[in-house]
Each structure stands twice: as C-alpha cells, then as structure tokens.
Design a protein around this motif. Structure first.
Motif, PDB file in Angstrom:
ATOM      1  N   LEU A  11      -6.331   1.037   3.731  1.00 35.33           N
ATOM      2  CA  LEU A  11      -5.944  -0.046   4.604  1.00 35.33           C
ATOM      3  C   LEU A  11      -6.504   0.684   6.315  1.00 35.33           C
ATOM      4  O   LEU A  11      -6.569   0.025   7.022  1.00 35.33           O
ATOM      5  CB  LEU A  11      -4.424  -0.348   4.426  1.00 35.33           C
ATOM      6  CG  LEU A  11      -4.036  -1.207   5.422  1.00 35.33           C
ATOM      7  CD1 LEU A  11      -4.878  -2.580   5.214  1.00 35.33           C
ATOM      8  CD2 LEU A  11      -2.371  -1.579   5.006  1.00 35.33           C
ATOM      9  N   SER A  41       0.829  -1.174   0.125  1.00 34.84           N
ATOM     10  CA  SER A  41       0.039   0.050  -0.069  1.00 34.84           C
ATOM     11  C   SER A  41       0.900   1.320   0.027  1.00 34.84           C
ATOM     12  O   SER A  41       0.415   2.310  -0.647  1.00 34.84           O
ATOM     13  CB  SER A  41      -0.925   0.070   1.233  1.00 34.84           C
ATOM     14  OG  SER A  41      -0.409   0.124   2.318  1.00 34.84           O
ATOM     15  N   PRO A  83      -6.225  -5.912  -2.293  1.00 34.55           N
ATOM     16  CA  PRO A  83      -4.795  -6.018  -1.366  1.00 34.55           C
ATOM     17  C   PRO A  83      -3.848  -6.590  -2.229  1.00 34.55           C
ATOM     18  O   PRO A  83      -3.817  -7.169  -3.190  1.00 34.55           O
ATOM     19  CB  PRO A  83      -5.205  -7.026  -0.257  1.00 34.55           C
ATOM     20  CG  PRO A  83      -6.573  -6.939  -0.328  1.00 34.55           C
ATOM     21  CD  PRO A  83      -7.260  -6.813  -1.526  1.00 34.55           C
TER      22      PRO A  83
END
Length: 286
Positions: free
Chosen positions: A242, A69, A233
């Motif tokens: 997230l 992320s 994800p």
C-alpha cells in the motif's frame, strides 16, 4: 604544613570502567553513525507525514483499506514468527545434536533466504503453491488454496524468517553441555522434564531474540510477498505494498503517514519483546 588529600572525581554510575580507553570518542562515533543511518531518516519520515493536516493524516492511516493491510501484515508476521520459533528450534536442535549424511548441505540451505533475492523467492513460492503447483495442487484437492490468500503471505514470511531463529538458537544449543542432560536423567528426570526445566530456561532469551528478528523482518517484507499474495485490496494487500502504491501515485506524504504507523507499531512491539527478553535474562541469571 598540612597536605590536602587529592580530589577524587565522583564516579559516573552510568559509565562502566573499561580496560580500553576512548569511551567518549567511540560513543560519539556510534551516535553519529546511528543518527545518519537510523535516527535522521526516521525523523524525516515523521516530518514528511506531518505535512498533512490532522484530519488528512487520520483519514490516510485509518481508512478501511489501511486497517485491512495492518491486520494482514501484523497478523501474518506474528503467525510466521511463531511458526519459525517452533520449527527453528527443531532445525537448530537437529543440526547441533545429530550427525547425518548431508548435514553441511542442510546447514548451508538454512541461510539460503538470506542470499536469495526476495523477488526470486516470491516467484518460486508462487509457482510451488498455486493450485497447479507441485505443492499447492495437493492442498487444492482438499479445497485449500494457498497462493493469492493470507496463507500464501504467511508461507512467504515463514520462508524468509526461519534463518533468524535457527542462527540465533544454534550457538546457544552448541554451548549447552550434554552432561547436564545426562545428570538430569540420572536424577530421574524424564526427557520432557529435562527439556522444560534444564534446557528451555537457557534457550528462552535466544528464542525471544530470534522471534523478534523474524517478526521485524516479516513486517517490512515486500519482494517475496508481492507475488504470492495476489495484492487484492481488503484481502491480500500488505501495508508495504500500500505504501508503494502511494509512492507510485506521488502521494509521498500519504506513504510517509503509513510508514510512520508501521514504525510506531513495530517499535512498541519490539520494545515489549526486548523487555520480556530482559526479564528472562534476569530470571535465569544470564
């Protein structure tokens, strides 16, 4: 009887003398406001993250999902800000230097991402860039998928960041006299030389400011990205999403830990950009 000279208090090198009084009061009010709005909430974020043990904290911020992320969030934000740096300069140049039909409409449309709710922007961009959308279908013919990929994230961040560059550069361009360009041309400079040697040095500080604002805005963007990214994800999941996932799971300490990482990275990057901007000001004599 000798008269002693009046004692002159030493000057504080850190305080510039101002015509208007009230430095102490204004400084106190500014510090209080900044503390209540910025410093105390950020300190609370860090304190909440420190409720975790060091091993738990490291596990939250360094697992594979979090690292993926970070890579997407900062990479897409940097790419979008770089695109806006280039195209924002072009848009500002056109709005300042040329008169054309519908100029006021175009000028107003530049501010649309400021007023448009981010969720609405995300839905609109998703509808446009899916494989069956008005724009996305043509890219799909070339086997390029935009929506639900990192490209879609970059498109959304570019959309919301463009006004920052345009509105930062536009007033600086308006203050630059066209006579300077004409003088450079009369001395034999080409258009490219005039831009690089005459205009660009004066524009660099404002360009860096616009880049920093667009970059900072893109890092924390959530509403417009959550629709077009697909939220997969390890592929299209941004760090703000997230963090929201952690909050929905009532893992407040974990969310605060990820937020602290974002805070540190953002602060360091913006500090470097500001130092570069300061150097540019000194170099150009601004």
């Amino acid at each position: 009887m000798a008269v002693s000279a009046p004692v002159v208090p030493p000057k504080n090198p850190w305080v510039k003398k101002s015509v208007l009084p009230g430095f102490g009061l204004s400084l106190g009010l500014a510090a209080l406001y900044a503390s209540l709005i910025v410093f105390i909430p950020l300190a609370g974020l860090v304190i909440k993250a420190l409720e975790l043990s060091w091993s738990e904290l490291w596990g939250v911020v360094s697992n594979a999902r979090a690292l993926a992320s970070y890579k997407l969030t900062f990479g897409a934000a940097f790419t979008a800000a770089s695109l806006n740096l280039f195209f924002g300069l072009i848009v500002a140049w056109v709005l300042v230097r040329y008169n054309f039909f519908g100029k006021r409409v175009v000028d107003a449309l530049v501010d649309l991402p400021f007023a448009l709710p981010t969720a609405v922007a995300g839905i609109a961009l998703t509808a446009l860039y899916t494989t069956k959308g008005w724009v996305g279908q043509w890219f799909w013919l070339a086997d390029i998928k935009i929506a639900y990929t990192w490209l879609g994230v970059t498109v959304a961040l570019t959309f919301i960041g463009l006004p920052f560059v345009v509105r930062t550069v536009q007033p600086v361009l308006a203050d630059l006299e066209s006579e300077v360009e004409e003088a450079a041309a009369s001395l034999g400079a080409t258009r490219l030389q005039t831009f690089i040697r005459v205009l660009l040095p004066a524009l660099i500080p404002s360009l860096l400011t616009g880049f920093a604002l667009a970059f900072a805005r893109a890092i924390g963007e959530y509403g417009s990205v959550v629709f077009i990214s697909g939220n997969m994800p390890f592929k299209t999941e941004i760090t703000p999403l997230l963090i929201m996932t952690k909050l929905e799971e009532f893992d407040y300490a974990g969310a605060a830990a990820l937020g602290t990482v974002m805070l540190i990275f953002s602060f360091v990057l913006l500090l470097l950009i500001n130092l570069l901007q300061h150097w540019s000001h000194k170099r150009t004599g601004g």
